[in-house]
Every structure is written in C-alpha cells, then in structure tokens.
Design a protein around this motif. Sequence first.
Motif, PDB file in Angstrom:
ATOM      1  N   GLU A  45      92.419  -2.256  27.566  1.00 20.69           N
ATOM      2  CA  GLU A  45      93.735  -1.941  28.134  1.00 20.69           C
ATOM      3  C   GLU A  45      94.112  -0.479  27.881  1.00 20.69           C
ATOM      4  O   GLU A  45      93.797   0.091  26.839  1.00 20.69           O
ATOM      5  CB  GLU A  45      94.788  -2.878  27.520  1.00 20.69           C
ATOM      6  CG  GLU A  45      96.156  -2.813  28.168  1.00 20.69           C
ATOM      7  CD  GLU A  45      96.090  -3.010  29.675  1.00 20.69           C
ATOM      8  OE1 GLU A  45      96.151  -1.999  30.391  1.00 20.69           O
ATOM      9  OE2 GLU A  45      95.957  -4.177  30.119  1.00 20.69           O
ATOM     10  N   LYS A  87      99.003 -12.933  30.210  1.00 23.69           N
ATOM     11  CA  LYS A  87      98.480 -11.757  30.896  1.00 23.69           C
ATOM     12  C   LYS A  87      98.003 -12.157  32.278  1.00 23.69           C
ATOM     13  O   LYS A  87      97.160 -13.036  32.425  1.00 23.69           O
ATOM     14  CB  LYS A  87      97.322 -11.163  30.118  1.00 23.69           C
ATOM     15  CG  LYS A  87      96.692  -9.973  30.801  1.00 23.69           C
ATOM     16  CD  LYS A  87      95.610  -9.374  29.929  1.00 23.69           C
ATOM     17  CE  LYS A  87      94.908  -8.232  30.636  1.00 23.69           C
ATOM     18  NZ  LYS A  87      93.873  -8.704  31.550  1.00 23.69           N
ATOM     19  N   GLU A  88      98.599 -11.526  33.286  1.00 21.37           N
ATOM     20  CA  GLU A  88      98.135 -11.716  34.651  1.00 21.37           C
ATOM     21  C   GLU A  88      97.520 -10.393  35.094  1.00 21.37           C
ATOM     22  O   GLU A  88      97.523  -9.430  34.349  1.00 21.37           O
ATOM     23  CB  GLU A  88      99.316 -12.125  35.541  1.00 21.37           C
ATOM     24  CG  GLU A  88      99.840 -13.512  35.155  1.00 21.37           C
ATOM     25  CD  GLU A  88     101.239 -13.790  35.674  1.00 21.37           C
ATOM     26  OE1 GLU A  88     101.570 -13.301  36.772  1.00 21.37           O
ATOM     27  OE2 GLU A  88     102.001 -14.475  34.967  1.00 21.37           O
ATOM     28  N   ASP A  89      97.001 -10.366  36.329  1.00 23.65           N
ATOM     29  CA  ASP A  89      96.329  -9.145  36.787  1.00 23.65           C
ATOM     30  C   ASP A  89      97.229  -7.924  36.719  1.00 23.65           C
ATOM     31  O   ASP A  89      96.800  -6.842  36.346  1.00 23.65           O
ATOM     32  CB  ASP A  89      95.850  -9.318  38.236  1.00 23.65           C
ATOM     33  CG  ASP A  89      94.683 -10.288  38.303  1.00 23.65           C
ATOM     34  OD1 ASP A  89      94.072 -10.531  37.236  1.00 23.65           O
ATOM     35  OD2 ASP A  89      94.416 -10.825  39.393  1.00 23.65           O
ATOM     36  N   ASP A  90      98.500  -8.119  37.081  1.00 23.14           N
ATOM     37  CA  ASP A  90      99.375  -6.957  37.219  1.00 23.14           C
ATOM     38  C   ASP A  90     100.449  -6.868  36.137  1.00 23.14           C
ATOM     39  O   ASP A  90     101.296  -6.000  36.190  1.00 23.14           O
ATOM     40  CB  ASP A  90     100.044  -6.990  38.600  1.00 23.14           C
ATOM     41  CG  ASP A  90     100.909  -8.228  38.781  1.00 23.14           C
ATOM     42  OD1 ASP A  90     100.726  -9.206  38.015  1.00 23.14           O
ATOM     43  OD2 ASP A  90     101.768  -8.219  39.683  1.00 23.14           O
ATOM     44  N   ARG A  91     100.444  -7.787  35.149  1.00 23.12           N
ATOM     45  CA  ARG A  91     101.533  -7.762  34.165  1.00 23.12           C
ATOM     46  C   ARG A  91     101.209  -8.497  32.863  1.00 23.12           C
ATOM     47  O   ARG A  91     100.359  -9.384  32.844  1.00 23.12           O
ATOM     48  CB  ARG A  91     102.787  -8.397  34.773  1.00 23.12           C
ATOM     49  CG  ARG A  91     102.634  -9.909  35.023  1.00 23.12           C
ATOM     50  CD  ARG A  91     103.777 -10.448  35.866  1.00 23.12           C
ATOM     51  NE  ARG A  91     103.824  -9.782  37.160  1.00 23.12           N
ATOM     52  CZ  ARG A  91     104.929  -9.602  37.888  1.00 23.12           C
ATOM     53  NH1 ARG A  91     106.081 -10.061  37.445  1.00 23.12           N
ATOM     54  NH2 ARG A  91     104.878  -9.008  39.044  1.00 23.12           N
ATOM     55  N   THR A 176     108.818  -8.663  30.840  1.00 17.42           N
ATOM     56  CA  THR A 176     107.611  -8.405  31.618  1.00 17.42           C
ATOM     57  C   THR A 176     107.243  -6.930  31.549  1.00 17.42           C
ATOM     58  O   THR A 176     108.117  -6.071  31.692  1.00 17.42           O
ATOM     59  CB  THR A 176     107.869  -8.797  33.095  1.00 17.42           C
ATOM     60  OG1 THR A 176     108.190 -10.193  33.119  1.00 17.42           O
ATOM     61  CG2 THR A 176     106.659  -8.556  33.960  1.00 17.42           C
ATOM     62  N   LEU A 178     104.774  -4.327  33.363  1.00 19.41           N
ATOM     63  CA  LEU A 178     103.860  -4.153  34.494  1.00 19.41           C
ATOM     64  C   LEU A 178     102.689  -3.270  34.090  1.00 19.41           C
ATOM     65  O   LEU A 178     102.851  -2.323  33.331  1.00 19.41           O
ATOM     66  CB  LEU A 178     104.599  -3.557  35.692  1.00 19.41           C
ATOM     67  CG  LEU A 178     105.772  -4.407  36.214  1.00 19.41           C
ATOM     68  CD1 LEU A 178     106.506  -3.662  37.333  1.00 19.41           C
ATOM     69  CD2 LEU A 178     105.301  -5.776  36.696  1.00 19.41           C
ATOM     70  N   ARG A 179     101.506  -3.592  34.657  1.00 20.36           N
ATOM     71  CA  ARG A 179     100.307  -2.851  34.249  1.00 20.36           C
ATOM     72  C   ARG A 179      99.977  -1.713  35.204  1.00 20.36           C
ATOM     73  O   ARG A 179      98.834  -1.594  35.659  1.00 20.36           O
ATOM     74  CB  ARG A 179      99.117  -3.817  34.167  1.00 20.36           C
ATOM     75  CG  ARG A 179      99.263  -4.853  33.066  1.00 20.36           C
ATOM     76  CD  ARG A 179      98.051  -5.745  33.040  1.00 20.36           C
ATOM     77  NE  ARG A 179      96.857  -5.016  32.661  1.00 20.36           N
ATOM     78  CZ  ARG A 179      95.645  -5.318  33.095  1.00 20.36           C
ATOM     79  NH1 ARG A 179      95.465  -6.308  33.941  1.00 20.36           N
ATOM     80  NH2 ARG A 179      94.617  -4.620  32.684  1.00 20.36           N
ATOM     81  N   PHE A 180     100.969  -0.928  35.562  1.00 18.06           N
ATOM     82  CA  PHE A 180     100.659   0.267  36.358  1.00 18.06           C
ATOM     83  C   PHE A 180     101.740   1.304  36.155  1.00 18.06           C
ATOM     84  O   PHE A 180     102.760   1.015  35.542  1.00 18.06           O
ATOM     85  CB  PHE A 180     100.508  -0.063  37.846  1.00 18.06           C
ATOM     86  CG  PHE A 180     101.650  -0.835  38.440  1.00 18.06           C
ATOM     87  CD1 PHE A 180     102.867  -0.215  38.731  1.00 18.06           C
ATOM     88  CD2 PHE A 180     101.517  -2.205  38.678  1.00 18.06           C
ATOM     89  CE1 PHE A 180     103.909  -0.941  39.267  1.00 18.06           C
ATOM     90  CE2 PHE A 180     102.572  -2.921  39.215  1.00 18.06           C
ATOM     91  CZ  PHE A 180     103.770  -2.307  39.500  1.00 18.06           C
TER      92      PHE A 180
END
Lengths: 180, 120
Positions: A45, A87-91, A176, A178-180
Amino acid sequence: MKYIYDLHKTMLSRNLILVYEGEFTQEITKSVLAMAERNMDSMGEESSIKRKVFNVMVECLQNIVKHSDDFNPLSAKRNAAIFIIGKEDDRYVVTSGNPVDKETADSLKERIDSINKLDKDGLKAMYKDIIKSNSLSDKGGAGLGFVDMARKSGQKLEYDFEDMGEGFYFFSLTTTILRF
Amino acid sequence: MEIINLEGTEDTPKILLDKGNGIFEISGRSLPEDSAEFYQPILDWISAYGEDPNPETLFTFKLEYFNTASSKLILDVLSSLEDIDGVTIDWYFHEDDEDMEEAGEEFSELVEIPFEFKTY
C-alpha cells in the motif's frame, strides 16, 4: 460448527481483513495497529494511504479504550467492543462498535452531525478552535478525534445507534479512506 | 542542566533535550495512552530551561505520526517555547506527507515562533 464457516464467508463477502472483538487496552491497540500495518505493507500500500488509515485507526481504537469503562450494564459485557477493517479495491473502511448510554448517544450524534455539516476549511477552523481552547478531559482526550478522522479521510463519518434495550445503544462508527 | 534522552517506542516519540550540546528534538511516533503524563516532564524541563536558556534554541520536530491527544500536548510544548527568546522551530515532514506539513503550518499559526519547514 457451521457458524465458523458462515463467519468466514461473511468476512470474505464484506471484504473484511481484520476483526477484533473483546477488551480494548493500549497494548491491544498497539497489536491491532501492528497487524493492520503489516497487512498494508505486505499488499504494498502507498505510504500516504497507509498513514491516513493508521491515523483513523488510532483515534477509533483510543476512543474505545478511553470510554470503555463508562459502560457497565452487565459485568460480562464490560469493555466489550468491536473493531473492523475492510478493504475493497478503491477504499479502506474502518469501523468500530461499542455500547453507550442514552445521554452519550445523544451527544455523540450531535457532535458527529455538526462535523458532517462542515467542509474542509470548516473542519480546519473547528480543529484549531478546539485545540486552542480545550484542555484535555479527565480521560486524557483532546476532543479532536472525530474532527481529525473527518479531516484525514475527507469523507463524512457514518454512524448508527442500535437499541440494545435497558437504555443502552450500540454505537457503530464508520470512516472510509479512498485509495486514490 | 540534566539531559533528557528517551528512546522512541512504537507509541512514544524519541526525545532528546540537551542544553550543553544545543540539541532539542522530538521525533518518531506519539500516541501514548496518557499523553499528558508522558509530556509533563518535557514541559517541566522546558520551563526550567527557560530560566536560563541558550542565546539561540533550534527545536526540531521530526514526527512520523501523532494522535490528537498528543497534538494538544505538542501545542503546549510550543506555547512554553514561545516565552523563550531566540527560539526557532525546524518542522520536518516526509516529502509525501501533506497532513504532517499542514499540521506544522497550523501549529505555526497558533504560536508566535518562527518555523522552518523541511522534508526528509
């Protein structure tokens, strides 16, 4: 024994990577943080996301540690709370749940609603206002945890109060990242 | 004056306060269970140092992470330095850590001490 398989399936279907239920102390906080950090490291990550998740986890866990003595409807339930990371793909989704009494539920709701009304600048102003004027509570809290979680995540805080009967509510809080 | 030299742990920062060698530094992670208790000896030390400070004091913060209870105590540390002449703050942040940079900026807006921002 089927419940084990069911629990396993629930964790998979809801993308949960860590669930801890039981007593919360500073030692346990450190262990949970270390596990989550290792998990994020092994998945490679990004460090900025890792820091935000870490941040939210600390405030969440230390909230439970500080306030878990407040509640004692049944001695067996003392200190009982739950902490979950999904953990999901985007968050990443950081959730905690703990019992509170009616009075606490009302004040939590009011505080979180007031935080959720604010934008980035509003949150910054609230943070500075609290840090300047508040002294630490007798539990050692700065009253900044929720504001900080909202700031670091950049998302609204989601909450729920489930009626447990006898004047107690199960307070769930989800943040939440977000992963971006 | 005695030297404070605390090794960092997974939830407490490394602290080095050394008047003789002119080193004043708080670094690492700060999320102790009881922040007030952890920082009290540091605040006491600074208050004693303020009685007879060096002509110049460069105080370094190189924090990787701190919780909200610690942020209140970091502000207390900064406020106690505010009354000492010749203090400047070096605020280090990791080059991709915008939150730590912003935290430093906010602290610099809350106290009357010159801040220098540096990346590591």
